[in-house]
Motif scaffolding. Sequence first.
Motif, PDB file in Angstrom:
ATOM      1  N   GLU A  41      -5.491  13.116   4.111  1.00  0.00           N
ATOM      2  CA  GLU A  41      -6.803  12.478   4.097  1.00  0.00           C
ATOM      3  C   GLU A  41      -7.011  11.526   5.272  1.00  0.00           C
ATOM      4  O   GLU A  41      -8.022  11.644   5.992  1.00  0.00           O
ATOM      5  N   PRO A  42      -6.105  10.579   5.549  1.00  0.00           N
ATOM      6  CA  PRO A  42      -6.359   9.706   6.721  1.00  0.00           C
ATOM      7  C   PRO A  42      -6.238  10.444   8.047  1.00  0.00           C
ATOM      8  O   PRO A  42      -6.916  10.080   9.020  1.00  0.00           O
ATOM      9  N   ALA A  43      -5.405  11.488   8.093  1.00  0.00           N
ATOM     10  CA  ALA A  43      -5.270  12.239   9.338  1.00  0.00           C
ATOM     11  C   ALA A  43      -6.555  12.983   9.671  1.00  0.00           C
ATOM     12  O   ALA A  43      -6.951  13.082  10.840  1.00  0.00           O
ATOM     13  N   ILE A  44      -7.231  13.501   8.647  1.00  0.00           N
ATOM     14  CA  ILE A  44      -8.498  14.196   8.873  1.00  0.00           C
ATOM     15  C   ILE A  44      -9.592  13.196   9.230  1.00  0.00           C
ATOM     16  O   ILE A  44     -10.415  13.430  10.126  1.00  0.00           O
ATOM     17  N   THR A  45      -9.598  12.058   8.548  1.00  0.00           N
ATOM     18  CA  THR A  45     -10.645  11.058   8.804  1.00  0.00           C
ATOM     19  C   THR A  45     -10.539  10.483  10.211  1.00  0.00           C
ATOM     20  O   THR A  45     -11.542  10.324  10.921  1.00  0.00           O
ATOM     21  N   GLU A  46      -9.297  10.177  10.626  1.00  0.00           N
ATOM     22  CA  GLU A  46      -9.086   9.555  11.928  1.00  0.00           C
ATOM     23  C   GLU A  46      -8.681  10.555  13.002  1.00  0.00           C
ATOM     24  O   GLU A  46      -8.362  10.149  14.127  1.00  0.00           O
ATOM     25  N   GLU A  47      -8.650  11.862  12.641  1.00  0.00           N
ATOM     26  CA  GLU A  47      -8.303  12.944  13.574  1.00  0.00           C
ATOM     27  C   GLU A  47      -6.938  12.713  14.224  1.00  0.00           C
ATOM     28  O   GLU A  47      -6.777  12.791  15.448  1.00  0.00           O
ATOM     29  N   ARG A  48      -5.945  12.452  13.375  1.00  0.00           N
ATOM     30  CA  ARG A  48      -4.571  12.283  13.853  1.00  0.00           C
ATOM     31  C   ARG A  48      -3.715  13.416  13.280  1.00  0.00           C
ATOM     32  O   ARG A  48      -2.787  13.226  12.516  1.00  0.00           O
ATOM     33  N   PHE A  49      -4.048  14.637  13.659  1.00  0.00           N
ATOM     34  CA  PHE A  49      -3.364  15.808  13.104  1.00  0.00           C
ATOM     35  C   PHE A  49      -1.910  15.900  13.562  1.00  0.00           C
ATOM     36  O   PHE A  49      -1.080  16.516  12.882  1.00  0.00           O
ATOM     37  N   SER A  50      -1.586  15.317  14.693  1.00  0.00           N
ATOM     38  CA  SER A  50      -0.212  15.391  15.190  1.00  0.00           C
ATOM     39  C   SER A  50       0.758  14.585  14.330  1.00  0.00           C
ATOM     40  O   SER A  50       1.970  14.826  14.367  1.00  0.00           O
ATOM     41  N   GLU A  51       0.245  13.641  13.545  1.00  0.00           N
ATOM     42  CA  GLU A  51       1.108  12.822  12.693  1.00  0.00           C
ATOM     43  C   GLU A  51       1.338  13.432  11.317  1.00  0.00           C
ATOM     44  O   GLU A  51       2.051  12.848  10.497  1.00  0.00           O
ATOM     45  N   LEU A  52       0.747  14.586  11.047  1.00  0.00           N
ATOM     46  CA  LEU A  52       0.916  15.223   9.753  1.00  0.00           C
ATOM     47  C   LEU A  52       2.318  15.790   9.598  1.00  0.00           C
ATOM     48  O   LEU A  52       2.941  16.209  10.581  1.00  0.00           O
ATOM     49  N   PRO A  53       2.851  15.838   8.367  1.00  0.00           N
ATOM     50  CA  PRO A  53       4.113  16.553   8.130  1.00  0.00           C
ATOM     51  C   PRO A  53       3.956  18.040   8.443  1.00  0.00           C
ATOM     52  O   PRO A  53       2.844  18.580   8.507  1.00  0.00           O
ATOM     53  N   GLU A  54       5.081  18.699   8.617  1.00  0.00           N
ATOM     54  CA  GLU A  54       5.039  20.105   9.025  1.00  0.00           C
ATOM     55  C   GLU A  54       4.326  20.983   7.990  1.00  0.00           C
ATOM     56  O   GLU A  54       3.512  21.840   8.355  1.00  0.00           O
ATOM     57  N   ASP A  55       4.637  20.775   6.711  1.00  0.00           N
ATOM     58  CA  ASP A  55       4.018  21.604   5.674  1.00  0.00           C
ATOM     59  C   ASP A  55       2.502  21.392   5.615  1.00  0.00           C
ATOM     60  O   ASP A  55       1.731  22.348   5.498  1.00  0.00           O
TER      61      ASP A  55
END
Length: 253
Positions: free
Chosen positions: A125-139
């Motif tokens: 949710e915060p990665a999508i809101t702030e567009e930080r997709f590189s910080e997402l876990p691999e799965d």
Amino acid sequence: MAYTVYSPQVSQRSVPPSFDSHQFENHGRFLRNSGLDYNQLHNRMHIYRVADLRKGRKVETPAWILSDTEFRETLVCYLESRFQIYKPTGSLKERLERCRAVGKERAQNAKLILGTRVAEFRATEPAITEERFSELPEDAYFSLFLGALRGQSPSDRLQRLNLQISCIDSEAAMSARAPELVTACAYYFYRLGWNSCSIAEELNLRSVHVRQIICRMNRAARRRAQGTPMKLGRPLSQKPSSVSGQSRETKAA
């Protein structure tokens, strides 16, 4: 537990709804000749209205609910079908305890899956809101990538995760105390005449879950009477993450 049994020979018919002529038409009528006053009712008592099943219902009362012995056998048959226990052996009490143990095990497995889904939702949710997709876990990143290939937006993935969390949480709560909840649903629905909404409010369930339980208990009763074996299925505990890895390779290919 005391209950009222109505004769199954009484013809049942559907009664159309009726309305009171004014707001307080039936107020206090049940206190007449009861030895109770309004203060006792208001301070220390709770009233549960019991429907008169002799007036008829849309759903006929099956014969198995009117017999305690058949009720117990139908309950155990339903639980064995729900938890995928094949070729049951032992007494009725032993079979019930086996179902209870399997239910608690499934509840623990569901809670583990629930934890992973909640963690993925909180990370996505915060990665999508702030567009930080590189910080997402691999799965989580791989799930978003596959969703994008299928034409799904990141918000669709969040909605899907939210639905999965709701379903798995309901499964965990239901499996942990399935014998008690199923017994209460059948007792309230058939012997007390409650509807699915009232039962759901009393047991902290959803009305659709109550209707599913009643329908599947009737199905289990018919299967027990006809001697039909249960259908094979895959329980929740047989959905490990190792299977998802194989499916990911297939989808990616």
